[in-house]
Scaffold this active site. Structure first.
Site, PDB file in Angstrom:
ATOM      1  N   GLY A  13       3.644  -0.107  -4.743  1.00 23.69           N
ATOM      2  CA  GLY A  13       3.945   0.155  -3.343  1.00 23.69           C
ATOM      3  C   GLY A  13       5.416   0.424  -3.070  1.00 23.69           C
ATOM      4  O   GLY A  13       6.084   1.173  -3.790  1.00 23.69           O
ATOM      5  N   ARG A  34       4.828 -10.317 -10.494  1.00 28.12           N
ATOM      6  CA  ARG A  34       3.953 -11.373 -11.020  1.00 28.12           C
ATOM      7  C   ARG A  34       3.215 -10.932 -12.273  1.00 28.12           C
ATOM      8  O   ARG A  34       2.808 -11.735 -13.090  1.00 28.12           O
ATOM      9  CB  ARG A  34       2.875 -11.719  -9.973  1.00 28.12           C
ATOM     10  CG  ARG A  34       3.311 -12.667  -8.910  1.00 28.12           C
ATOM     11  CD  ARG A  34       2.241 -12.749  -7.839  1.00 28.12           C
ATOM     12  NE  ARG A  34       1.980 -11.448  -7.270  1.00 28.12           N
ATOM     13  CZ  ARG A  34       0.885 -11.116  -6.587  1.00 28.12           C
ATOM     14  NH1 ARG A  34      -0.078 -11.990  -6.412  1.00 28.12           N
ATOM     15  NH2 ARG A  34       0.734  -9.898  -6.097  1.00 28.12           N
ATOM     16  N   TYR A 151       0.245 -13.514   9.713  1.00 27.85           N
ATOM     17  CA  TYR A 151       1.021 -12.437   9.077  1.00 27.85           C
ATOM     18  C   TYR A 151       2.188 -12.047   9.978  1.00 27.85           C
ATOM     19  O   TYR A 151       3.331 -11.930   9.525  1.00 27.85           O
ATOM     20  CB  TYR A 151       0.127 -11.213   8.792  1.00 27.85           C
ATOM     21  CG  TYR A 151       0.916 -10.073   8.183  1.00 27.85           C
ATOM     22  CD1 TYR A 151       1.454 -10.192   6.904  1.00 27.85           C
ATOM     23  CD2 TYR A 151       1.161  -8.898   8.899  1.00 27.85           C
ATOM     24  CE1 TYR A 151       2.215  -9.165   6.351  1.00 27.85           C
ATOM     25  CE2 TYR A 151       1.910  -7.867   8.353  1.00 27.85           C
ATOM     26  CZ  TYR A 151       2.435  -8.013   7.079  1.00 27.85           C
ATOM     27  OH  TYR A 151       3.197  -6.995   6.546  1.00 27.85           O
ATOM     28  N   LYS A 155       6.307 -12.343   9.321  1.00 31.82           N
ATOM     29  CA  LYS A 155       7.258 -11.230   9.398  1.00 31.82           C
ATOM     30  C   LYS A 155       8.260 -11.443  10.534  1.00 31.82           C
ATOM     31  O   LYS A 155       9.404 -10.992  10.433  1.00 31.82           O
ATOM     32  CB  LYS A 155       6.511  -9.900   9.537  1.00 31.82           C
ATOM     33  CG  LYS A 155       5.760  -9.501   8.263  1.00 31.82           C
ATOM     34  CD  LYS A 155       6.705  -9.361   7.063  1.00 31.82           C
ATOM     35  CE  LYS A 155       6.043  -8.768   5.838  1.00 31.82           C
ATOM     36  NZ  LYS A 155       6.995  -8.551   4.708  1.00 31.82           N
ATOM     37  N   GLU A 187      -1.169  -0.637  -1.583  1.00 29.61           N
ATOM     38  CA  GLU A 187      -2.277  -1.570  -1.825  1.00 29.61           C
ATOM     39  C   GLU A 187      -2.375  -2.625  -0.718  1.00 29.61           C
ATOM     40  O   GLU A 187      -3.198  -3.545  -0.795  1.00 29.61           O
ATOM     41  CB  GLU A 187      -2.059  -2.277  -3.168  1.00 29.61           C
ATOM     42  CG  GLU A 187      -2.246  -1.364  -4.349  1.00 29.61           C
ATOM     43  CD  GLU A 187      -1.769  -2.005  -5.652  1.00 29.61           C
ATOM     44  OE1 GLU A 187      -1.598  -3.236  -5.695  1.00 29.61           O
ATOM     45  OE2 GLU A 187      -1.548  -1.261  -6.608  1.00 29.61           O
ATOM     46  N   PHE A 188      -1.499  -2.495   0.298  1.00 29.48           N
ATOM     47  CA  PHE A 188      -1.414  -3.487   1.367  1.00 29.48           C
ATOM     48  C   PHE A 188      -2.779  -3.862   1.952  1.00 29.48           C
ATOM     49  O   PHE A 188      -3.142  -5.038   2.023  1.00 29.48           O
ATOM     50  CB  PHE A 188      -0.475  -2.950   2.466  1.00 29.48           C
ATOM     51  CG  PHE A 188      -0.354  -3.828   3.673  1.00 29.48           C
ATOM     52  CD1 PHE A 188       0.549  -4.885   3.686  1.00 29.48           C
ATOM     53  CD2 PHE A 188      -1.130  -3.606   4.804  1.00 29.48           C
ATOM     54  CE1 PHE A 188       0.670  -5.704   4.806  1.00 29.48           C
ATOM     55  CE2 PHE A 188      -1.016  -4.420   5.926  1.00 29.48           C
ATOM     56  CZ  PHE A 188      -0.116  -5.456   5.923  1.00 29.48           C
TER      57      PHE A 188
END
Ligand code: 8X3
Length: 250
Positions: A13, A34, A151, A155, A187-188
């Site tokens: 991304g 990761r 979420y 943010k 891929e969000f």
């Protein structure tokens, strides 16, 4: 000597696009992620263009973050640019139905993880009296939407952290840029909807979404701005998008 950029979430991304863009600027890259396989893949893709090293850790693991960053060899320690990109959305549900595990992942990754990485990098920047921190926030940090409470809260925390970092670090010669993207096709949504391709695909149907490289371009603009310019905040929406939840679809 080429400058060094440390990028979290660098294997896909926006992070991956930022890595590509900084390779083009001849930065040396510390790519963090990761997944070892993906880190190896992105390292081999970019090492023909610049010097690349990788660090494998999960930003949520404080001890792993500290040991990985603090154990960088001397020639990799002077990080000029830190791009705090790692972060994800998990689930999209009303507050009364939300999963506490999803909430933990978002608060731990998007907020605590960003802080852990920053804490390991900032002292060196302060010592050298130079550096640039780019925090990848979201339009969701500026506008809360239904079903996205945690979420959006994570943010909104990034927005506050960017502002606070700027207040504390400007006097040390460090710039802090907050980037708030709208609908970027990565891929969000697959992560948010736990692999449900149909639901994820619908998010980007009927309009032309942002690409990861559009966000990387804005980050390059902020980081390469003249010394007398401090780009504090950039909000980027898709052309068909007017707010977090207002998208003109065909
Ligand atoms: C991603 C943007 O509006 O899908 O951070 O939450 S949004």
């Amino acid at each position: 000597m080429n400058k060094i950029a440390l990028i979290t979430g660098a294997t896909s991304g926006i992070g991956r696009a930022v890595a590509e863009a900084f390779a083009d600027l001849n930065y040396k890259l510390i790519l963090c992620g990761r997944r070892t396989g993906r880190l190896d893949e992105v390292r081999s893709a970019l090492s023909a263009r610049t010097e690349v090293t990788t660090l494998q850790f999960d930003v949520r693991d404080r001890a792993a973050v500290e040991s990985a960053i603090l154990s960088l060899p001397a020639e990799w320690q002077s990080v000029s640019v830190l791009v705090n990109n790692a972060g994800n959305a998990h689930g999209l549900a009303p507050i009364q139905e939300g999963s506490v595990d999803d909430w933990d992942q978002m608060i731990d990754g998007n907020v605590q993880g960003l802080l852990y990485v920053s804490k390991a990098v900032i002292p060196g920047m302060v010592e050298r009296r130079s550096g640039h921190i780019v925090n990848v926030s979201s339009i969701a940090g500026k506008q809360t939407y239904a079903n996205g409470t945690v979420y959006c809260a994570s943010k909104a925390a990034v927005e506050a952290i960017s502002e606070g970092m700027r207040l504390d670090l400007t006097q040390h010669g460090i710039k802090v840029t907050n980037i708030a993207p709208g609908a970027v096709e990565t891929e969000f949504s697959m992560v948010r909807f736990k692999g449900d391709e149909e639901r994820a695909g619908k998010v980007y149907q009927g309009f032309d979404p942002l690409k990861a490289s559009d966000i990387a371009d804005a980050i390059v603009y902020a980081v390469t701005a003249p010394a007398n310019v401090h780009i504090a905040d950039i909000t980027i929406l898709a052309a068909a998008q007017a707010s977090a939840t207002t998208i003109v679809k065909s």
